[in-house]
Design an enzyme around this catalytic site. Sequence first.
Site, PDB file in Angstrom:
ATOM      1  N   LYS B  78       0.766  -1.207   0.166  1.00 27.15           N
ATOM      2  CA  LYS B  78       0.121  -0.110   0.084  1.00 27.15           C
ATOM      3  C   LYS B  78       0.836   1.367  -0.017  1.00 27.15           C
ATOM      4  O   LYS B  78       1.717   1.194   0.566  1.00 27.15           O
ATOM      5  CB  LYS B  78      -0.945  -0.032   1.239  1.00 27.15           C
ATOM      6  CG  LYS B  78      -1.987   1.169   1.169  1.00 27.15           C
ATOM      7  CD  LYS B  78      -2.995   0.896   2.520  1.00 27.15           C
ATOM      8  CE  LYS B  78      -3.703   2.316   2.647  1.00 27.15           C
ATOM      9  NZ  LYS B  78      -4.540   2.052   3.759  1.00 27.15           N
ATOM     10  N   SER B 153      -9.595   2.001   2.815  1.00 27.24           N
ATOM     11  CA  SER B 153      -8.765   2.966   2.102  1.00 27.24           C
ATOM     12  C   SER B 153      -8.019   2.251   1.472  1.00 27.24           C
ATOM     13  O   SER B 153      -7.180   2.476   0.366  1.00 27.24           O
ATOM     14  CB  SER B 153      -8.013   3.752   2.994  1.00 27.24           C
ATOM     15  OG  SER B 153      -7.210   3.070   4.001  1.00 27.24           O
ATOM     16  N   SER B 177      -9.932  -0.432   7.048  1.00 30.82           N
ATOM     17  CA  SER B 177      -9.067  -0.334   5.593  1.00 30.82           C
ATOM     18  C   SER B 177      -8.632  -1.240   5.001  1.00 30.82           C
ATOM     19  O   SER B 177      -8.472  -1.357   3.774  1.00 30.82           O
ATOM     20  CB  SER B 177      -8.167   1.098   5.841  1.00 30.82           C
ATOM     21  OG  SER B 177      -8.788   2.037   5.771  1.00 30.82           O
TER      22      SER B 177
END
Lengths: 481, 490
Positions: B78, B153, B177
């Site tokens: 990420k 997210s 997330s």
Amino acid sequence: MELEPVIGLEIHAQLLTSTKIFCGCSTTFGAPPNTHVCPVCLGLPGALPVLNRRVVELAVRASLALGCDVQPVSLFARKNYFYPDLPKGYQISQYDQPLATDGRLQYESEGRQVDVRIIRVHLEEDAGKSLHEGFAGSGRATHLDFNRSGVPLIEIVTHPDLRSSAAAADFFSRLRTMFRALGVNDGNMEEGSLRCDANVSVRPAGAERLGVKVEVKNINSFRYLQHALDYEYERQTGVLRAGGAITQETRLWDVAGGRTLPMRSKEEAHDYRYFPEPDLPPLEVSAEWVAAIAESLPELPEARKQRLVSEFGIAERDAAWLAQSADATSYFEAAARAAGNAKAACNWIMGPVGRYLNEHGVEIGDLRVGPERLAELVALVEEGTISTSAGRSVFERMAQSGASARSVVESEGLAQIDDTDLLGAAVREVVDGNPDAVASYRGGKTGTLGFLVGQVMRRTGGKANPRTARAMLLDILGGGH
Amino acid sequence: MAPGAWTATGIRAAVAAGDLSAREVCARCLDRIAAVDGRLHAFTTVLEDAALARAEEVDAHRGAWRDRPLLGVPVAVKDIICTRGAPTTAGSRILAGYRPPYDATVVTRLLDAGAVIVGKTNCDEFAMGSSTEHSAYGPTRNPWAPDRIPGGSSGGAAAAVAAALAPVSIATDTGGSIRQPAAFCGVVGLKPTYGRVSRYGLLAFASSLDQIGPLTRTVEDAAAVLQVLAGPDPRDATTAEEPAPAMADLLPGNVGGTRIGVPRAALAAGVDAEVLDAFNAALALLAERGAEVCDVDLPHMQYAVPVYYLVAPAEASSNLARYDGVRYGHRAALHDAAAGVPEMYARTRSEGFGAEVKRRIMLGTYALSAGYYDAYYVHAQRVRSLIRSDYDAAFAGVDAIAMPTTPTPAFRIGERIDDPLAMYLGDVFTVSSNLTGLPAISLPAGLTRARLPLGFQLIGRPFDEATLLRIGDVLERDAPWRDERPPVSA
């Protein structure tokens, strides 16, 4: 109406660790800009603080020396504000749960006993430094040096217990002496490792209520502290006497102008939005750890002073001076023991030795006259081999050449005339040559004796043993006083 | 091995045995990204050259590195986790072009385990969002339905695993997330216990809530990756001393005698009927395999979302203060020479941050301000410990607590973008495990009639990821939806 100043101090002291508070970067002063930095102290995205154990140890030392209660659990907090040299946009400090609380420092200042209560001692990190000059582009741009960012500090906050600028300066100076003795701070104010802010207000002497306080920042010497406080006292009393009111504000000590200047008003004060630092767990300091640190504390100046007074019977004021430094104390102790006369050794150290150190900028540890050598000199004076005044010049020679007292006395022919035959002529001449003084003495003005002894000294070029001369004069004058 | 069947454990075994080279694996991975990611936009950066070079390094050391647990396994990271020398933007314009000078601890551990980092995945800016629409680099699409969001997210991370662009993604979970996008994309998403995995090198959103974990296709892979990531880190003072669990002993799992609690009261309203059906079907399957299912009471769970939206923005307002244009990242150009530093700050942050980030910085700044701190932040922290007490009480009687990961399946792109409250309320089942620090996993729980994936969530005792993985393995092995794949073809 008499107005008294009410003063509290906030002192920042850099802890003498080799690495920073939350990372492994060096704390060495004076390195080229931005060479002692890493992701943590630069506040790079993702970096996290890890507390340096040595920092806690030194802070606990300082707290114990100030008589504080070290808290079993304290919390770090973030103090949020924007400033270019503050890399994370917040300073990691402690807020509502500091490391140590409720201490006190007692001392004598201007002949009066002062008792200052310490509110708290807390840990925090230093910020970087903005450099406004000295670089290509200075004038258009400010440069930033983050070597200092993350250097460990303790902040000591006192109650407003001080009532004079001198007492405040004394507090600051005693704290410095103590911290140096403890090895927690190097006391170097020019490099900024010890800094002081002062809160000062005035009120009618003896009143209960505090006046409106003004915070004065940027004070880095004892002298400036005293000047700044004196200036503020004059300024505030002036305002009040003219019927005005003091506004709560922060002012800056302007060294060049010898005055304080407004920096920001209460309305402009920051809201630091303190909240507990989530990146650091609560700081737990076990009772065992505190006990071990307490065990390792050296004798502190105050305790040392008490001991010198009770063990050697010297005056408090002298003991206080000696106790300020571990070197002076051990020098005195060795000299007193070797001379077998503590008071005489003390007088010599407080007098000729101290003067010599001052004049030559020498530390007592570096003096060429060791305590045993000084003791020998003291003994020569005490037993009357040389006069006190000759002793002073012998000391100067010893300090310069490193020779022993006895060899200086011999080579300079400074030994006192103790021989009654040799002195007899001089004494007789003085008695014959000063009939008025003799008459005055015999008439009851015994103080004249000193004058006559002085005359004998003069005739012998200072070599007469004054005690012998005095005894011989008394013999002739028929005193027996 | 077909890309769809790629798992970390399978690749590792093949590379270690010499059946496949790490380079071949990496090249296939990069080919697939090249073919598919133009439509999905799961990646913000693909590290083609670095990944191939690294794969060759792995191949060169194959003999010596044979026992490494992720030998030759491609991993997507990420874009909020630091990778040395490679762009790390947190989905924000303010970090456009920023390349950190160091690797996050988890990246170091992945590399030590023999992994190959193939790229950085898209996310909501600073992980603030539930849809990946708040990325400054454009949204990611859901591999199951390109008009829908992949969740957030960590939308890029979930989409990459779901579309078999990488067998493993490493992501972060602050309020769901990892788990919510895992549910929306039909993959496994594990948020470990707070303190289990080092946060060093993770660009902080809310420090007391953030935790790094894996997204994988299988529970076995999640266990393997967790073992690599977990364990104390001297660079993160909030990591626990707890050693990484020995996962090898856990699998294959069984649930005989395992007690699973369900907070029925919390599911009574606001949950999509298909979500409830799928949730109950998964529970029934576990009961059939021997689990005991019972009700538990979590009376303060209804406050989790408001508490979360005070605590998280408060911490964020402070964590994001460092993005000021002074030392790195975007700095606003000032045309007025007289403009001072405060002007530079204001312009830099106005230009660099997106609307959602600004909203949360303002919320957080407000909650921490003098005069409001006690009413908001302190109060929220008190309720936070009540929520934790609820869980502690419940765990006296059960081994794990189950609830759906989300109240609905993935929504359409743009559907909630102008309604932050609706967006926030979607976090109702995920935020409490961040507030409590408890481990939680989202497991695939089948598809809706419209073929949208759903998630089954389990929450465990502190540091008891093992139980979650054990239950998850049973569910995965016996579930009728285990071979469903998204309609993404190269």
